[in-house]
Design a protein around this motif. Structure first.
Motif, PDB file in Angstrom:
ATOM      1  N   GLN A 121       7.641 -39.795 -17.843  1.00 14.16           N
ATOM      2  CA  GLN A 121       7.706 -38.747 -16.826  1.00 14.16           C
ATOM      3  C   GLN A 121       8.670 -37.671 -17.307  1.00 14.16           C
ATOM      4  OE1 GLN A 121       5.796 -38.803 -14.009  1.00 14.16           O
ATOM      5  NE2 GLN A 121       6.502 -36.739 -13.561  1.00 14.16           N
ATOM      6  N   PRO A 122       8.197 -36.486 -17.661  1.00 14.59           N
ATOM      7  CA  PRO A 122       9.094 -35.457 -18.186  1.00 14.59           C
ATOM      8  C   PRO A 122      10.079 -34.984 -17.123  1.00 14.59           C
ATOM      9  CG  PRO A 122       6.934 -34.526 -17.761  1.00 14.59           C
ATOM     10  CD  PRO A 122       6.806 -36.016 -17.567  1.00 14.59           C
ATOM     11  N   ALA A 126      13.719 -28.321 -12.282  1.00 11.62           N
ATOM     12  CA  ALA A 126      15.063 -28.283 -11.702  1.00 11.62           C
ATOM     13  C   ALA A 126      16.048 -29.063 -12.564  1.00 11.62           C
ATOM     14  CB  ALA A 126      15.041 -28.830 -10.278  1.00 11.62           C
ATOM     15  N   ASP A 127      15.627 -30.235 -13.051  1.00 15.61           N
ATOM     16  CA  ASP A 127      16.484 -31.026 -13.937  1.00 15.61           C
ATOM     17  C   ASP A 127      16.798 -30.251 -15.208  1.00 15.61           C
ATOM     18  OD1 ASP A 127      16.499 -33.198 -12.219  1.00 15.61           O
ATOM     19  OD2 ASP A 127      14.834 -34.225 -13.242  1.00 15.61           O
ATOM     20  N   TYR A 128      15.780 -29.625 -15.784  1.00 15.48           N
ATOM     21  CA  TYR A 128      15.977 -28.896 -17.033  1.00 15.48           C
ATOM     22  C   TYR A 128      16.832 -27.660 -16.816  1.00 15.48           C
ATOM     23  CZ  TYR A 128      14.797 -28.453 -21.932  1.00 15.48           C
ATOM     24  OH  TYR A 128      14.876 -28.434 -23.306  1.00 15.48           O
ATOM     25  N   LEU A 192      11.824 -30.570 -27.687  1.00 14.00           N
ATOM     26  CA  LEU A 192      12.079 -31.760 -26.891  1.00 14.00           C
ATOM     27  C   LEU A 192      12.307 -33.012 -27.730  1.00 14.00           C
ATOM     28  CD1 LEU A 192       9.813 -31.139 -23.778  1.00 14.00           C
ATOM     29  CD2 LEU A 192      12.097 -30.306 -24.337  1.00 14.00           C
ATOM     30  N   GLY A 193      12.237 -32.894 -29.053  1.00 16.52           N
ATOM     31  CA  GLY A 193      12.700 -33.958 -29.933  1.00 16.52           C
ATOM     32  C   GLY A 193      14.195 -33.903 -30.155  1.00 16.52           C
ATOM     33  N   ASN A 194      14.840 -32.842 -29.679  1.00 22.76           N
ATOM     34  CA  ASN A 194      16.304 -32.714 -29.769  1.00 22.76           C
ATOM     35  C   ASN A 194      16.970 -32.866 -28.409  1.00 22.76           C
ATOM     36  OD1 ASN A 194      16.672 -32.431 -32.502  1.00 22.76           O
ATOM     37  ND2 ASN A 194      16.699 -30.205 -32.490  1.00 22.76           N
ATOM     38  N   VAL A 195      16.246 -33.402 -27.428  1.00 25.06           N
ATOM     39  CA  VAL A 195      16.798 -33.633 -26.089  1.00 25.06           C
ATOM     40  C   VAL A 195      16.573 -35.101 -25.742  1.00 25.06           C
ATOM     41  CG1 VAL A 195      16.842 -32.901 -23.685  1.00 25.06           C
ATOM     42  CG2 VAL A 195      16.191 -31.262 -25.461  1.00 25.06           C
ATOM     43  N   LEU A 196      17.642 -35.782 -25.337  1.00 25.34           N
ATOM     44  CA  LEU A 196      17.595 -37.209 -25.039  1.00 25.34           C
ATOM     45  C   LEU A 196      17.834 -37.458 -23.556  1.00 25.34           C
ATOM     46  CD1 LEU A 196      19.917 -38.567 -27.903  1.00 25.34           C
ATOM     47  CD2 LEU A 196      17.471 -38.052 -28.013  1.00 25.34           C
ATOM     48  N   SER A 197      17.291 -38.557 -23.081  1.00 28.99           N
ATOM     49  CA  SER A 197      17.626 -39.022 -21.739  1.00 28.99           C
ATOM     50  C   SER A 197      18.952 -39.763 -21.794  1.00 28.99           C
ATOM     51  CB  SER A 197      16.530 -39.958 -21.220  1.00 28.99           C
ATOM     52  OG  SER A 197      16.965 -40.608 -20.040  1.00 28.99           O
ATOM     53  N   GLY A 198      19.911 -39.297 -21.005  1.00 29.97           N
ATOM     54  CA  GLY A 198      21.203 -39.951 -20.926  1.00 29.97           C
ATOM     55  C   GLY A 198      21.372 -40.787 -19.675  1.00 29.97           C
ATOM     56  N   TYR A 222      10.731 -26.059 -23.526  1.00 31.21           N
ATOM     57  CA  TYR A 222      10.334 -26.832 -22.352  1.00 31.21           C
ATOM     58  C   TYR A 222       9.047 -26.268 -21.758  1.00 31.21           C
ATOM     59  CZ  TYR A 222      10.364 -28.808 -17.645  1.00 31.21           C
ATOM     60  OH  TYR A 222      10.011 -29.433 -16.475  1.00 31.21           O
ATOM     61  N   VAL A 223       8.937 -24.961 -21.730  1.00 31.97           N
ATOM     62  CA  VAL A 223       7.726 -24.330 -21.204  1.00 31.97           C
ATOM     63  C   VAL A 223       6.528 -24.621 -22.103  1.00 31.97           C
ATOM     64  CG1 VAL A 223       6.610 -22.135 -20.652  1.00 31.97           C
ATOM     65  CG2 VAL A 223       9.014 -22.493 -20.049  1.00 31.97           C
ATOM     66  N   LEU A 224       6.697 -24.377 -23.403  1.00 25.60           N
ATOM     67  CA  LEU A 224       5.562 -24.428 -24.319  1.00 25.60           C
ATOM     68  C   LEU A 224       5.122 -25.849 -24.654  1.00 25.60           C
ATOM     69  CD1 LEU A 224       6.512 -21.524 -26.751  1.00 25.60           C
ATOM     70  CD2 LEU A 224       4.867 -21.496 -24.858  1.00 25.60           C
ATOM     71  N   GLU A 225       5.923 -26.836 -24.332  1.00 23.36           N
ATOM     72  CA  GLU A 225       5.492 -28.208 -24.578  1.00 23.36           C
ATOM     73  C   GLU A 225       4.734 -28.786 -23.389  1.00 23.36           C
ATOM     74  OE1 GLU A 225       7.908 -30.838 -26.911  1.00 23.36           O
ATOM     75  OE2 GLU A 225       9.019 -29.163 -27.785  1.00 23.36           O
ATOM     76  N   GLY A 226       4.402 -27.929 -22.407  1.00 24.22           N
ATOM     77  CA  GLY A 226       3.430 -28.330 -21.398  1.00 24.22           C
ATOM     78  C   GLY A 226       2.072 -28.550 -22.052  1.00 24.22           C
ATOM     79  N   LEU A 227       1.248 -29.402 -21.494  1.00 20.60           N
ATOM     80  CA  LEU A 227       0.019 -29.830 -22.166  1.00 20.60           C
ATOM     81  C   LEU A 227      -1.050 -28.746 -22.220  1.00 20.60           C
ATOM     82  CD1 LEU A 227      -0.328 -33.494 -20.865  1.00 20.60           C
ATOM     83  CD2 LEU A 227       0.504 -32.700 -23.093  1.00 20.60           C
TER      84      LEU A 227
END
Length: 282
Positions: A121-122, A126-128, A192-198, A222-227
């Protein structure tokens, strides 16, 4: 893990495209360097982690708990990374630097550490937005090792070598730079390969390519990695609203960088969506 059990030929082969034959000399000296760092920092080496063509990374444990050890033949790049992580440190959105030496850095381990691009779940817009706001409030743009104008040229040159048509991107870039805007210390490479879930800590960024410039730039991946384009547009609008950034500037930056992203994406359908987005075909 014993430093002597490393497959040094595999290490050298992975680094050679970036560093040439010097990668073999560096890999040959790696066991001794690891032995020195283990003694100096009081750490125990664990598994070798997957990394790109510029570094070698290990999980490890030490006096401050779980950590990650990163080494590279490019000691300047490691020094820059250390300096920029310290710039962003007060945000809580980057790993803490636990120790640093020539060509090596010991970083806080982020748990669970799942790459955002692999999350079931991306994160929500708001989180981003909270993540970006925290990052951009922390650093001093005067400390940036480069300007966004210079970094964009690097990205353009790389994309052009892969056959990208950047005519429209360059025109939009010039329009963006012609209008003064807020300047912040940007992460600069926030795919998004340089962003981790903490976990409860929220999103955490690694591997900055920091530069000073428009805060909208860090939002584009974040915008452009939408499907698809519908998801890209939803992310664009909701992220801009949540982060308090200009949606028109965010859209323009997305169109600047979409043709660059299209040359990296392995999925032909997503590549086509990015190319269309870059042309403004909504």
């Amino acid at each position: 893990m014993n430093a002597m059990t490393l497959d040094l030929e595999a290490v050298a082969g992975r680094l050679e495209p970036r560093f040439g034959k010097a990668a073999h000399r560096w890999a040959g000296a790696l066991p001794q360097r690891l032995t020195e760092l283990v003694a100096e920092w009081g750490i125990t080496l664990g598994e070798q982690l997957k990394s790109g063509n510029s570094s070698v990374v290990f999980r490890c444990a030490g006096p401050q708990g779980e950590a990650v050890l990163k080494l590279s033949p490019d000691s300047y790049a490691v020094r820059e990374e250390v300096d920029m992580l310290r710039q962003f440190a007060s945000s809580g959105r980057v790993p803490a630097v636990l120790a640093a030496a020539r060509g090596a850095v010991l970083l806080e381990s982020i748990r669970p550490g799942t790459l955002v691009e692999k999350m079931a779940q991306p994160p929500t817009p708001a989180d981003y937005a909270g993540f970006l706001t925290d990052l951009h409030a922390a650093g001093d743009p005067a400390a940036a090792p480069r300007q966004l104008t210079d970094w964009i040229d690097v990205l353009f040159n790389s994309a052009a070598r892969r056959g990208a048509d950047l005519t429209g991107s360059k025109r939009l870039r010039d329009d963006l730079f012609a209008v003064p805007t807020e300047t912040v210390l940007l992460h600069g490479d926030l795919h998004l390969g340089n962003v981790l879930s903490g976990g409860a800590r929220g999103l955490v960024a690694i591997d900055p390519m920091a530069c000073a410039g428009d805060p909208c730039f860090d939002a584009v991946d974040y915008v452009l990695e939408g499907l698809d384009r519908a998801e890209m547009l939803r992310r664009r609008d909701e992220l801009a609203a949540a982060a308090g950034i200009d949606v028109d500037r965010l859209d323009m930056w997305c169109r600047v960088t979409a043709p660059i992203g299209a040359t990296y994406v392995g999925n032909p359908a997503h590549s086509a969506e990015l190319a269309a987005f870059g042309r403004g075909e909504y």
